[in-house]
Design a protein around this motif. Structure first.
Motif, PDB file in Angstrom:
ATOM      1  N   GLN A   1     -79.265 -33.742  16.586  1.00  0.00           N
ATOM      2  CA  GLN A   1     -78.106 -33.135  17.217  1.00  0.00           C
ATOM      3  C   GLN A   1     -77.537 -32.034  16.341  1.00  0.00           C
ATOM      4  O   GLN A   1     -77.821 -31.974  15.153  1.00  0.00           O
ATOM      5  CB  GLN A   1     -77.020 -34.182  17.509  1.00  0.00           C
ATOM      6  CG  GLN A   1     -76.438 -34.830  16.269  1.00  0.00           C
ATOM      7  CD  GLN A   1     -75.384 -35.873  16.616  1.00  0.00           C
ATOM      8  OE1 GLN A   1     -74.949 -35.979  17.741  1.00  0.00           O
ATOM      9  NE2 GLN A   1     -74.966 -36.645  15.626  1.00  0.00           N
ATOM     10  N   VAL A   2     -76.745 -31.167  16.951  1.00  0.00           N
ATOM     11  CA  VAL A   2     -75.983 -30.148  16.240  1.00  0.00           C
ATOM     12  C   VAL A   2     -74.531 -30.370  16.640  1.00  0.00           C
ATOM     13  O   VAL A   2     -74.203 -30.416  17.826  1.00  0.00           O
ATOM     14  CB  VAL A   2     -76.442 -28.723  16.610  1.00  0.00           C
ATOM     15  CG1 VAL A   2     -75.623 -27.687  15.850  1.00  0.00           C
ATOM     16  CG2 VAL A   2     -77.933 -28.536  16.320  1.00  0.00           C
ATOM     17  N   THR A   3     -73.657 -30.540  15.636  1.00  0.00           N
ATOM     18  CA  THR A   3     -72.246 -30.805  15.914  1.00  0.00           C
ATOM     19  C   THR A   3     -71.367 -29.848  15.132  1.00  0.00           C
ATOM     20  O   THR A   3     -71.766 -29.399  14.056  1.00  0.00           O
ATOM     21  CB  THR A   3     -71.871 -32.256  15.549  1.00  0.00           C
ATOM     22  OG1 THR A   3     -72.220 -32.495  14.189  1.00  0.00           O
ATOM     23  CG2 THR A   3     -72.569 -33.246  16.444  1.00  0.00           C
ATOM     24  N   PRO A   4     -70.177 -29.517  15.595  1.00  0.00           N
ATOM     25  CA  PRO A   4     -69.659 -29.838  16.924  1.00  0.00           C
ATOM     26  C   PRO A   4     -70.287 -28.945  17.978  1.00  0.00           C
ATOM     27  O   PRO A   4     -71.021 -28.012  17.646  1.00  0.00           O
ATOM     28  CB  PRO A   4     -68.164 -29.552  16.786  1.00  0.00           C
ATOM     29  CG  PRO A   4     -68.100 -28.443  15.785  1.00  0.00           C
ATOM     30  CD  PRO A   4     -69.239 -28.704  14.823  1.00  0.00           C
ATOM     31  N   SER A   5     -69.987 -29.215  19.215  1.00  0.00           N
ATOM     32  CA  SER A   5     -70.498 -28.388  20.303  1.00  0.00           C
ATOM     33  C   SER A   5     -69.345 -28.090  21.252  1.00  0.00           C
ATOM     34  O   SER A   5     -68.785 -29.012  21.824  1.00  0.00           O
ATOM     35  CB  SER A   5     -71.613 -29.118  21.042  1.00  0.00           C
ATOM     36  OG  SER A   5     -72.105 -28.324  22.089  1.00  0.00           O
TER      37      SER A   5
ATOM     38  N   ILE B   1     -69.775 -24.701  18.555  1.00  0.00           N
ATOM     39  CA  ILE B   1     -69.482 -24.461  17.144  1.00  0.00           C
ATOM     40  C   ILE B   1     -68.391 -23.399  17.047  1.00  0.00           C
ATOM     41  O   ILE B   1     -68.463 -22.369  17.723  1.00  0.00           O
ATOM     42  CB  ILE B   1     -70.754 -23.984  16.412  1.00  0.00           C
ATOM     43  CG1 ILE B   1     -71.833 -25.066  16.472  1.00  0.00           C
ATOM     44  CG2 ILE B   1     -70.430 -23.591  14.970  1.00  0.00           C
ATOM     45  CD1 ILE B   1     -73.212 -24.592  16.061  1.00  0.00           C
TER      46      ILE B   1
ATOM     47  N   ALA C   1     -70.586 -26.289  10.924  1.00  0.00           N
ATOM     48  CA  ALA C   1     -71.455 -27.063  11.804  1.00  0.00           C
ATOM     49  C   ALA C   1     -72.441 -27.877  10.978  1.00  0.00           C
ATOM     50  O   ALA C   1     -72.673 -27.587   9.797  1.00  0.00           O
ATOM     51  CB  ALA C   1     -72.207 -26.147  12.756  1.00  0.00           C
ATOM     52  N   LYS C   2     -73.013 -28.885  11.619  1.00  0.00           N
ATOM     53  CA  LYS C   2     -74.013 -29.735  10.972  1.00  0.00           C
ATOM     54  C   LYS C   2     -75.208 -29.894  11.895  1.00  0.00           C
ATOM     55  O   LYS C   2     -75.046 -30.159  13.082  1.00  0.00           O
ATOM     56  CB  LYS C   2     -73.428 -31.104  10.638  1.00  0.00           C
ATOM     57  CG  LYS C   2     -72.331 -31.054   9.599  1.00  0.00           C
ATOM     58  CD  LYS C   2     -71.784 -32.413   9.294  1.00  0.00           C
ATOM     59  CE  LYS C   2     -70.703 -32.265   8.240  1.00  0.00           C
ATOM     60  NZ  LYS C   2     -70.096 -33.527   7.888  1.00  0.00           N
TER      61      LYS C   2
ATOM     62  N   SER D   1     -78.445 -32.257  12.387  1.00  0.00           N
ATOM     63  CA  SER D   1     -79.028 -33.534  12.009  1.00  0.00           C
ATOM     64  C   SER D   1     -80.517 -33.502  12.368  1.00  0.00           C
ATOM     65  O   SER D   1     -80.869 -33.326  13.526  1.00  0.00           O
ATOM     66  CB  SER D   1     -78.323 -34.662  12.757  1.00  0.00           C
ATOM     67  OG  SER D   1     -79.031 -35.860  12.605  1.00  0.00           O
TER      68      SER D   1
ATOM     69  N   THR E   1     -78.753 -34.353   7.069  1.00  0.00           N
ATOM     70  CA  THR E   1     -77.801 -33.412   7.647  1.00  0.00           C
ATOM     71  C   THR E   1     -77.818 -32.117   6.853  1.00  0.00           C
ATOM     72  O   THR E   1     -77.797 -32.135   5.623  1.00  0.00           O
ATOM     73  CB  THR E   1     -76.379 -34.014   7.643  1.00  0.00           C
ATOM     74  OG1 THR E   1     -76.399 -35.226   8.388  1.00  0.00           O
ATOM     75  CG2 THR E   1     -75.386 -33.059   8.259  1.00  0.00           C
TER      76      THR E   1
ATOM     77  N   SER F   1     -75.688 -28.599   6.590  1.00  0.00           N
ATOM     78  CA  SER F   1     -74.425 -27.975   6.975  1.00  0.00           C
ATOM     79  C   SER F   1     -74.534 -26.462   6.875  1.00  0.00           C
ATOM     80  O   SER F   1     -75.239 -25.939   6.013  1.00  0.00           O
ATOM     81  CB  SER F   1     -73.297 -28.458   6.063  1.00  0.00           C
ATOM     82  OG  SER F   1     -73.142 -29.848   6.166  1.00  0.00           O
TER      83      SER F   1
ATOM     84  N   VAL G   1     -77.715 -23.712  20.737  1.00  0.00           N
ATOM     85  CA  VAL G   1     -76.344 -24.011  20.366  1.00  0.00           C
ATOM     86  C   VAL G   1     -75.440 -22.878  20.854  1.00  0.00           C
ATOM     87  O   VAL G   1     -75.876 -21.736  21.009  1.00  0.00           O
ATOM     88  CB  VAL G   1     -76.177 -24.215  18.856  1.00  0.00           C
ATOM     89  CG1 VAL G   1     -76.963 -25.421  18.380  1.00  0.00           C
ATOM     90  CG2 VAL G   1     -76.561 -22.980  18.076  1.00  0.00           C
TER      91      VAL G   1
END
Length: 182
Positions: A102-106, A108, A112-113, A115, A150, A152, A178
């Motif tokens: 996953q890429v968070t947050p969504s 961005i 962002a991170k 995973s 992760t 960043s 993203v």
């Protein structure tokens, strides 16, 4: 149960009498046999109950593709006596693989991170491209350990829009779209 890149352990008891706790134990299974069981987690028991009680999930992310694991419960009573459940075996089949979890947050906005999940230790690269295929920035290049990692990055210098995060690991590549909103 095997769920993607992890094992989730759930169980129930029909009744309990002076139970103290459950210790979740894990061993690796190879052609040579089963290794020593080691405690990976512990949960308090209900103590005394005459109704069905549900426990879990206990999540084990310390697994690798191509390996087999055995799990059991050590059920400990308040007086210190204990017994073991039956053993449950989980096998992670397959060759080396890598994917973006996953890429968070969504969407961005700034930090962002990403995973990523690897089936074994691998040299990888994680890069950010615009939708025309132009490399915008390299987020990571180097070796990562098996399991989930992760990475960043900061998107403050990027314009709003859609981008591609591309993971390359050996012969494997993975991609996620993203959205960056300012």
């Amino acid at each position: 149960n095997k769920v993607s890149n992890r094992v989730e352990l759930n169980w129930s008891t029909a009744s309990e009498n002076n139970s103290s706790r459950f210790e979740v134990e894990k061993a690796e299974v190879t052609k040579a046999g089963t290794s020593t069981y080691n405690k990976i987690d512990e949960l308090a028991a209900k103590g005394n109950s005459s109704i069905i009680s549900y426990y879990g999930p206990v999540v084990d992310r310390n697994v690798q593709f191509g390996n087999t694991y055995s799990y059991r419960l050590k059920m400990i009573d308040k007086d210190g006596s204990f017994s073991y459940s039956g053993e449950k075996v989980v096998t992670f089949e397959g060759d080396a693989s890598a994917y973006i979890n996953q890429v968070t947050p969504s969407p961005i906005m700034s930090d962002a991170k990403v995973s990523v999940v690897l089936s074994q230790n691998m040299n990888i690269s994680v890069e950010l491209f615009d939708m025309n295929g132009k490399l915008i920035k390299t987020l990571f290049t180097g070796e990562k350990a098996a399991g989930e990692s992760t990475i960043s990055f900061n998107a403050n210098d990027l314009a709003s829009g859609s981008y591609l995060v591309i993971l390359k690991a050996g012969e494997t590549s993975a991609m996620k779209v993203v959205q960056i909103n300012k």
